[in-house]
Design a protein around this motif. Sequence first.
Motif, PDB file in Angstrom:
ATOM      1  N   THR A  42       4.453  -3.842   7.675  1.00  0.00           N
ATOM      2  CA  THR A  42       5.824  -3.390   7.810  1.00  0.00           C
ATOM      3  C   THR A  42       6.002  -2.181   6.910  1.00  0.00           C
ATOM      4  O   THR A  42       5.657  -2.228   5.738  1.00  0.00           O
ATOM      5  CB  THR A  42       6.796  -4.508   7.378  1.00  0.00           C
ATOM      6  N   GLN A  43       6.533  -1.089   7.441  1.00  0.00           N
ATOM      7  CA  GLN A  43       6.708   0.119   6.640  1.00  0.00           C
ATOM      8  C   GLN A  43       8.159   0.230   6.188  1.00  0.00           C
ATOM      9  O   GLN A  43       9.086   0.095   6.983  1.00  0.00           O
ATOM     10  CB  GLN A  43       6.324   1.367   7.423  1.00  0.00           C
ATOM     11  N   ARG A  44       8.307   0.433   4.881  1.00  0.00           N
ATOM     12  CA  ARG A  44       9.629   0.689   4.289  1.00  0.00           C
ATOM     13  C   ARG A  44       9.457   1.706   3.179  1.00  0.00           C
ATOM     14  O   ARG A  44       8.578   1.554   2.334  1.00  0.00           O
ATOM     15  CB  ARG A  44      10.210  -0.597   3.690  1.00  0.00           C
ATOM     16  N   GLU A  45      10.278   2.725   3.193  1.00  0.00           N
ATOM     17  CA  GLU A  45      10.294   3.725   2.126  1.00  0.00           C
ATOM     18  C   GLU A  45       8.913   4.300   1.834  1.00  0.00           C
ATOM     19  O   GLU A  45       8.536   4.495   0.691  1.00  0.00           O
ATOM     20  CB  GLU A  45      10.901   3.117   0.859  1.00  0.00           C
ATOM     21  N   GLY A  46       8.131   4.547   2.885  1.00  0.00           N
ATOM     22  CA  GLY A  46       6.809   5.142   2.713  1.00  0.00           C
ATOM     23  C   GLY A  46       5.745   4.191   2.207  1.00  0.00           C
ATOM     24  O   GLY A  46       4.653   4.612   1.855  1.00  0.00           O
ATOM     25  N   LYS A  47       6.031   2.902   2.183  1.00  0.00           N
ATOM     26  CA  LYS A  47       5.071   1.894   1.736  1.00  0.00           C
ATOM     27  C   LYS A  47       4.814   0.922   2.881  1.00  0.00           C
ATOM     28  O   LYS A  47       5.690   0.669   3.697  1.00  0.00           O
ATOM     29  CB  LYS A  47       5.621   1.099   0.551  1.00  0.00           C
ATOM     30  N   TYR A  48       3.597   0.383   2.919  1.00  0.00           N
ATOM     31  CA  TYR A  48       3.265  -0.646   3.899  1.00  0.00           C
ATOM     32  C   TYR A  48       3.148  -1.984   3.178  1.00  0.00           C
ATOM     33  O   TYR A  48       2.557  -2.060   2.097  1.00  0.00           O
ATOM     34  CB  TYR A  48       1.945  -0.325   4.597  1.00  0.00           C
ATOM     35  N   PHE A  49       3.681  -3.007   3.786  1.00  0.00           N
ATOM     36  CA  PHE A  49       3.660  -4.354   3.220  1.00  0.00           C
ATOM     37  C   PHE A  49       2.856  -5.258   4.154  1.00  0.00           C
ATOM     38  O   PHE A  49       3.123  -5.305   5.354  1.00  0.00           O
ATOM     39  CB  PHE A  49       5.091  -4.914   3.098  1.00  0.00           C
ATOM     40  N   PHE A  50       1.875  -5.982   3.597  1.00  0.00           N
ATOM     41  CA  PHE A  50       1.037  -6.880   4.389  1.00  0.00           C
ATOM     42  C   PHE A  50       1.124  -8.297   3.853  1.00  0.00           C
ATOM     43  O   PHE A  50       1.078  -8.518   2.633  1.00  0.00           O
ATOM     44  CB  PHE A  50      -0.441  -6.441   4.319  1.00  0.00           C
ATOM     45  N   ASP A  51       1.222  -9.255   4.773  1.00  0.00           N
ATOM     46  CA  ASP A  51       1.190 -10.659   4.378  1.00  0.00           C
ATOM     47  C   ASP A  51      -0.251 -11.047   4.086  1.00  0.00           C
ATOM     48  O   ASP A  51      -1.178 -10.589   4.746  1.00  0.00           O
ATOM     49  CB  ASP A  51       1.736 -11.544   5.502  1.00  0.00           C
ATOM     50  N   VAL A  52      -0.417 -11.935   3.101  1.00  0.00           N
ATOM     51  CA  VAL A  52      -1.742 -12.346   2.651  1.00  0.00           C
ATOM     52  C   VAL A  52      -1.777 -13.869   2.544  1.00  0.00           C
ATOM     53  O   VAL A  52      -0.806 -14.498   2.167  1.00  0.00           O
ATOM     54  CB  VAL A  52      -2.047 -11.742   1.248  1.00  0.00           C
ATOM     55  N   VAL A  95       0.864  -1.184   0.000  1.00  0.00           N
ATOM     56  CA  VAL A  95       0.000   0.000   0.000  1.00  0.00           C
ATOM     57  C   VAL A  95       0.901   1.235   0.000  1.00  0.00           C
ATOM     58  O   VAL A  95       1.824   1.338   0.801  1.00  0.00           O
ATOM     59  CB  VAL A  95      -0.937   0.024   1.225  1.00  0.00           C
ATOM     60  N   GLU A  96       0.595   2.148  -0.910  1.00  0.00           N
ATOM     61  CA  GLU A  96       1.378   3.384  -1.037  1.00  0.00           C
ATOM     62  C   GLU A  96       0.475   4.594  -0.844  1.00  0.00           C
ATOM     63  O   GLU A  96      -0.741   4.495  -0.971  1.00  0.00           O
ATOM     64  CB  GLU A  96       2.016   3.441  -2.422  1.00  0.00           C
ATOM     65  N   ASP A  97       1.074   5.735  -0.584  1.00  0.00           N
ATOM     66  CA  ASP A  97       0.372   7.023  -0.482  1.00  0.00           C
ATOM     67  C   ASP A  97      -0.684   7.042   0.616  1.00  0.00           C
ATOM     68  O   ASP A  97      -1.796   7.510   0.400  1.00  0.00           O
ATOM     69  CB  ASP A  97      -0.282   7.399  -1.825  1.00  0.00           C
ATOM     70  N   CYS A  98      -0.340   6.547   1.804  1.00  0.00           N
ATOM     71  CA  CYS A  98      -1.302   6.579   2.906  1.00  0.00           C
ATOM     72  C   CYS A  98      -0.737   7.392   4.065  1.00  0.00           C
ATOM     73  O   CYS A  98       0.472   7.535   4.215  1.00  0.00           O
ATOM     74  CB  CYS A  98      -1.681   5.177   3.354  1.00  0.00           C
ATOM     75  N   ARG A  99      -1.652   7.937   4.876  1.00  0.00           N
ATOM     76  CA  ARG A  99      -1.254   8.784   6.001  1.00  0.00           C
ATOM     77  C   ARG A  99      -0.686   7.978   7.159  1.00  0.00           C
ATOM     78  O   ARG A  99       0.239   8.408   7.823  1.00  0.00           O
ATOM     79  CB  ARG A  99      -2.451   9.583   6.504  1.00  0.00           C
ATOM     80  N   ASP A 100      -1.312   6.822   7.427  1.00  0.00           N
ATOM     81  CA  ASP A 100      -0.904   6.044   8.596  1.00  0.00           C
ATOM     82  C   ASP A 100      -1.276   4.582   8.407  1.00  0.00           C
ATOM     83  O   ASP A 100      -1.828   4.198   7.374  1.00  0.00           O
ATOM     84  CB  ASP A 100      -1.533   6.619   9.873  1.00  0.00           C
ATOM     85  N   ILE A 101      -0.999   3.784   9.426  1.00  0.00           N
ATOM     86  CA  ILE A 101      -1.251   2.347   9.348  1.00  0.00           C
ATOM     87  C   ILE A 101      -2.734   2.040   9.165  1.00  0.00           C
ATOM     88  O   ILE A 101      -3.096   1.095   8.469  1.00  0.00           O
ATOM     89  CB  ILE A 101      -0.669   1.618  10.594  1.00  0.00           C
ATOM     90  N   HIS A 102      -3.603   2.851   9.753  1.00  0.00           N
ATOM     91  CA  HIS A 102      -5.043   2.597   9.644  1.00  0.00           C
ATOM     92  C   HIS A 102      -5.523   2.764   8.201  1.00  0.00           C
ATOM     93  O   HIS A 102      -6.315   1.962   7.705  1.00  0.00           O
ATOM     94  CB  HIS A 102      -5.821   3.501  10.601  1.00  0.00           C
ATOM     95  N   ASP A 103      -5.044   3.811   7.542  1.00  0.00           N
ATOM     96  CA  ASP A 103      -5.381   3.992   6.128  1.00  0.00           C
ATOM     97  C   ASP A 103      -4.813   2.846   5.288  1.00  0.00           C
ATOM     98  O   ASP A 103      -5.455   2.375   4.354  1.00  0.00           O
ATOM     99  CB  ASP A 103      -4.823   5.315   5.593  1.00  0.00           C
ATOM    100  N   GLU A 131      -4.184  -0.276   6.274  1.00  0.00           N
ATOM    101  CA  GLU A 131      -4.961  -1.497   6.520  1.00  0.00           C
ATOM    102  C   GLU A 131      -6.287  -1.458   5.757  1.00  0.00           C
ATOM    103  O   GLU A 131      -6.690  -2.456   5.147  1.00  0.00           O
ATOM    104  CB  GLU A 131      -5.220  -1.677   8.014  1.00  0.00           C
ATOM    105  N   LYS A 132      -6.950  -0.317   5.784  1.00  0.00           N
ATOM    106  CA  LYS A 132      -8.232  -0.172   5.088  1.00  0.00           C
ATOM    107  C   LYS A 132      -8.048  -0.356   3.577  1.00  0.00           C
ATOM    108  O   LYS A 132      -8.822  -1.060   2.931  1.00  0.00           O
ATOM    109  CB  LYS A 132      -8.831   1.206   5.389  1.00  0.00           C
ATOM    110  N   ALA A 133      -7.021   0.270   3.013  1.00  0.00           N
ATOM    111  CA  ALA A 133      -6.766   0.153   1.572  1.00  0.00           C
ATOM    112  C   ALA A 133      -6.429  -1.295   1.197  1.00  0.00           C
ATOM    113  O   ALA A 133      -6.898  -1.798   0.171  1.00  0.00           O
ATOM    114  CB  ALA A 133      -5.630   1.081   1.153  1.00  0.00           C
ATOM    115  N   ALA A 134      -5.636  -1.972   2.027  1.00  0.00           N
ATOM    116  CA  ALA A 134      -5.290  -3.369   1.752  1.00  0.00           C
ATOM    117  C   ALA A 134      -6.535  -4.248   1.779  1.00  0.00           C
ATOM    118  O   ALA A 134      -6.735  -5.089   0.892  1.00  0.00           O
ATOM    119  CB  ALA A 134      -4.267  -3.873   2.766  1.00  0.00           C
TER     120      ALA A 134
END
Length: 70
Positions: free
Chosen positions: A56-66, A18-26, A28-31
């Motif tokens: 996990t946040q890296r370089e302004g992106k969040y990564f989620f396991d699926v 997930v890219e271009d989000c304000r925080d973890i909540h945004d 999670e919702k986008a994912a």
Amino acid sequence: MPTPTAHFQPDDRNIVIVEDCRDIHDAEKAADQFLDTITSCDEAGSHYQRVQVSGTQREGKYFFDVVVVH
């Protein structure tokens, strides 16, 4: 602020980025919205589900396991 965008990691449907989000909540919702869309379009009836509560946040992106449930 741009709208968050979610997509699978190239060549890996076990990770959503997930890219271009304000925080973890945004993020999670986008994912979750992305995975709901993918699930509804899956002709094999697979269900895509986020299993990592916080990405996990890296370089302004969040990564989620699926996981994929058939």
